[in-house]
Write a protein that holds these residues in place. Sequence first.
Motif, PDB file in Angstrom:
ATOM      1  N   ASN A  13       1.067   5.525  -3.730  1.00  0.00           N
ATOM      2  CA  ASN A  13       0.799   7.112  -3.344  1.00  0.00           C
ATOM      3  C   ASN A  13       1.007   7.812  -4.572  1.00  0.00           C
ATOM      4  O   ASN A  13       2.354   8.693  -4.755  1.00  0.00           O
TER       5      ASN A  13
ATOM      6  N   ASP B 244       5.287  -4.763  -1.649  1.00  0.00           N
ATOM      7  CA  ASP B 244       5.513  -4.361  -0.408  1.00  0.00           C
ATOM      8  C   ASP B 244       6.940  -3.862  -0.193  1.00  0.00           C
ATOM      9  O   ASP B 244       7.918  -4.765  -0.371  1.00  0.00           O
TER      10      ASP B 244
ATOM     11  N   THR C 231       5.651   1.588  11.461  1.00  0.00           N
ATOM     12  CA  THR C 231       4.228   1.461  11.494  1.00  0.00           C
ATOM     13  C   THR C 231       3.853   2.578  12.684  1.00  0.00           C
ATOM     14  O   THR C 231       2.463   2.492  13.135  1.00  0.00           O
TER      15      THR C 231
ATOM     16  N   ALA D 110       2.002   1.552   0.617  1.00  0.00           N
ATOM     17  CA  ALA D 110       0.716   1.412  -0.229  1.00  0.00           C
ATOM     18  C   ALA D 110       1.202   2.599  -1.361  1.00  0.00           C
ATOM     19  O   ALA D 110       1.695   3.373  -1.002  1.00  0.00           O
TER      20      ALA D 110
ATOM     21  N   SER E 290       0.494   9.571   7.408  1.00  0.00           N
ATOM     22  CA  SER E 290      -0.690   8.743   7.951  1.00  0.00           C
ATOM     23  C   SER E 290      -0.170   7.245   8.646  1.00  0.00           C
ATOM     24  O   SER E 290      -0.795   6.387   8.328  1.00  0.00           O
ATOM     25  N   ILE E 291       1.149   7.286   9.154  1.00  0.00           N
ATOM     26  CA  ILE E 291       1.959   6.151   9.558  1.00  0.00           C
ATOM     27  C   ILE E 291       0.886   5.563  10.581  1.00  0.00           C
ATOM     28  O   ILE E 291       0.664   6.092  11.420  1.00  0.00           O
ATOM     29  N   SER E 292       0.718   4.103  10.508  1.00  0.00           N
ATOM     30  CA  SER E 292      -0.005   3.428  11.406  1.00  0.00           C
ATOM     31  C   SER E 292       0.225   1.825  11.034  1.00  0.00           C
ATOM     32  O   SER E 292       0.864   1.429  10.005  1.00  0.00           O
ATOM     33  N   GLU E 293      -0.233   0.882  11.885  1.00  0.00           N
ATOM     34  CA  GLU E 293       0.100  -0.247  11.624  1.00  0.00           C
ATOM     35  C   GLU E 293      -0.805  -0.588  10.493  1.00  0.00           C
ATOM     36  O   GLU E 293      -0.527  -1.573   9.821  1.00  0.00           O
ATOM     37  N   ALA E 294      -1.825  -0.086  10.254  1.00  0.00           N
ATOM     38  CA  ALA E 294      -2.879  -0.188   9.274  1.00  0.00           C
ATOM     39  C   ALA E 294      -2.241   0.451   7.768  1.00  0.00           C
ATOM     40  O   ALA E 294      -2.629  -0.077   6.601  1.00  0.00           O
ATOM     41  N   ASP E 295      -1.439   1.407   8.022  1.00  0.00           N
ATOM     42  CA  ASP E 295      -0.724   2.231   6.725  1.00  0.00           C
ATOM     43  C   ASP E 295       0.814   2.194   7.199  1.00  0.00           C
ATOM     44  O   ASP E 295       1.124   3.494   7.313  1.00  0.00           O
TER      45      ASP E 295
ATOM     46  N   TRP F  74       4.838   2.584   6.493  1.00  0.00           N
ATOM     47  CA  TRP F  74       5.889   3.349   5.511  1.00  0.00           C
ATOM     48  C   TRP F  74       7.117   2.229   5.598  1.00  0.00           C
ATOM     49  O   TRP F  74       7.411   1.821   6.443  1.00  0.00           O
TER      50      TRP F  74
ATOM     51  N   ARG G   3       5.727   5.598   1.576  1.00  0.00           N
ATOM     52  CA  ARG G   3       4.414   5.150   1.989  1.00  0.00           C
ATOM     53  C   ARG G   3       4.509   3.583   1.190  1.00  0.00           C
ATOM     54  O   ARG G   3       4.794   3.645   0.175  1.00  0.00           O
TER      55      ARG G   3
END
Length: 447
Positions: free
Chosen positions: A219, A173, A195, A217, A245-250, A252, A215
């Motif tokens: 990429n 991370d 997020t 994750a 694709s920024i979100s809590e689940a993804d 950056w 990101r």
Amino acid sequence: MTTTADPSTSTVVTGPRTAGVGGTVAAMAGLVATLPFDLALVSLALLRPRSRPAPAADRRTVLITGGKMTKSLALARSFHDAGHRVVLVEAPKYRFTGHRFSRAVDAFHTVPEPTAPGFAEALRDVVVAEGVDVVIPVSSPASSIHEARARALLDEHCEVIHADLETVTMLDDKDAFSATAESFGLRVPDHARITDPQQIEDFDFPAGREYILKRIAYNPVGRMDLTRLTRETPARNVEFARSLSISEADPWILQEFIAGREYCTHGTVRNGALTVYGCCESSAFQVNYAMVDKPEIRSWVEHFVSSLGATGQMSFDFIEAADGHAYAIECNPRTHSAITMFYDHPDVAAAYLRDDHPVITPTPAARPTYWIYHEVWRLLTETGRRGHRLRTIAEGTDAIFAWSDPLPYLLVHHLQIPSLLWNNLRRRAGWTRIDFNIGKLVETGGD
């Protein structure tokens, strides 16, 4: 982050932005055209007498994952040459890896993809069946966390040279890693976890400083996008953030962009002690490795791994800024392809297996490593730099080819990669690069 490194060092064999059927057919035709030359070279090598090393006094059976990658082959050869028995493992997609035919590989198995159900159990079954003493995960970016999870099943059967799940998750991370390094008093770029795109609109960009979004994750395609965000470009900042694709689940990371020279390192660590270390100039897609002496970077790595106290393989990326200091950009908790620089070092196996082994670096006689098909591509496409490319070939050595073990070279280029191209052709799937180093087609959503 950025780099002022020679841009030619980052080139890989590339089709159109996304190669379709035409690009795939052209790549396959190119490999067919080179087959006679490679057959002649490998046939000549096979005629040379070869001797098998005597078994080590403390012979181990060593299982190496990630069999499609050159770094797995490099480790297999090092353990074999030290007299150990080597078991190589890969997913069914890469069952035609040329490395399975190496003289260094005593057994080859396929197991499910690390992200698939049953991976850990299948790996455990191979460990038991082969009497494995040590597992060395040679992880892809998508597999390092899953191989850490597999330790829970493997630890009761053998040693695993990989950090535990909590540590690997932190190292993988980018934001958590940066925070950990800061807590150890080490230099990293300014950073923030993102997020929600709204955070970019709310962020107080310091005057005169640039930032990029990365990101957290893996990429494989988008990691080349270094769009700069600044105080002076608020509308573009938000527009760019909302396109991701920024979100809590993804999540950056918003990271300060530091101009300078980029470096990468490989480190093998046992209980917080560095036992294998290499440092090279780097770039976004690195396919040339030559050892460089950067005392501040080595000191940074030793401080970090000692403070962490873990066992495993940890590869760091750095920027050496105009102020002369090195800033760590990220950590990849896995083997680095820079391990290919140790192709002639006799102590790699011992440094992986012994707690008390002093740190080793590439030998003074080691030549820089490259992948000849990447170099040939550059000769064809970089017409103004042919002299430089020819010097690179003359002064270095191919990372896959070895006179004493030539079959992997032939079969990576004329079985492994063609089988992947054929599979994509059947599925009408696109790809952006052929990476002979990693032994795969780089594609969106790939490993």
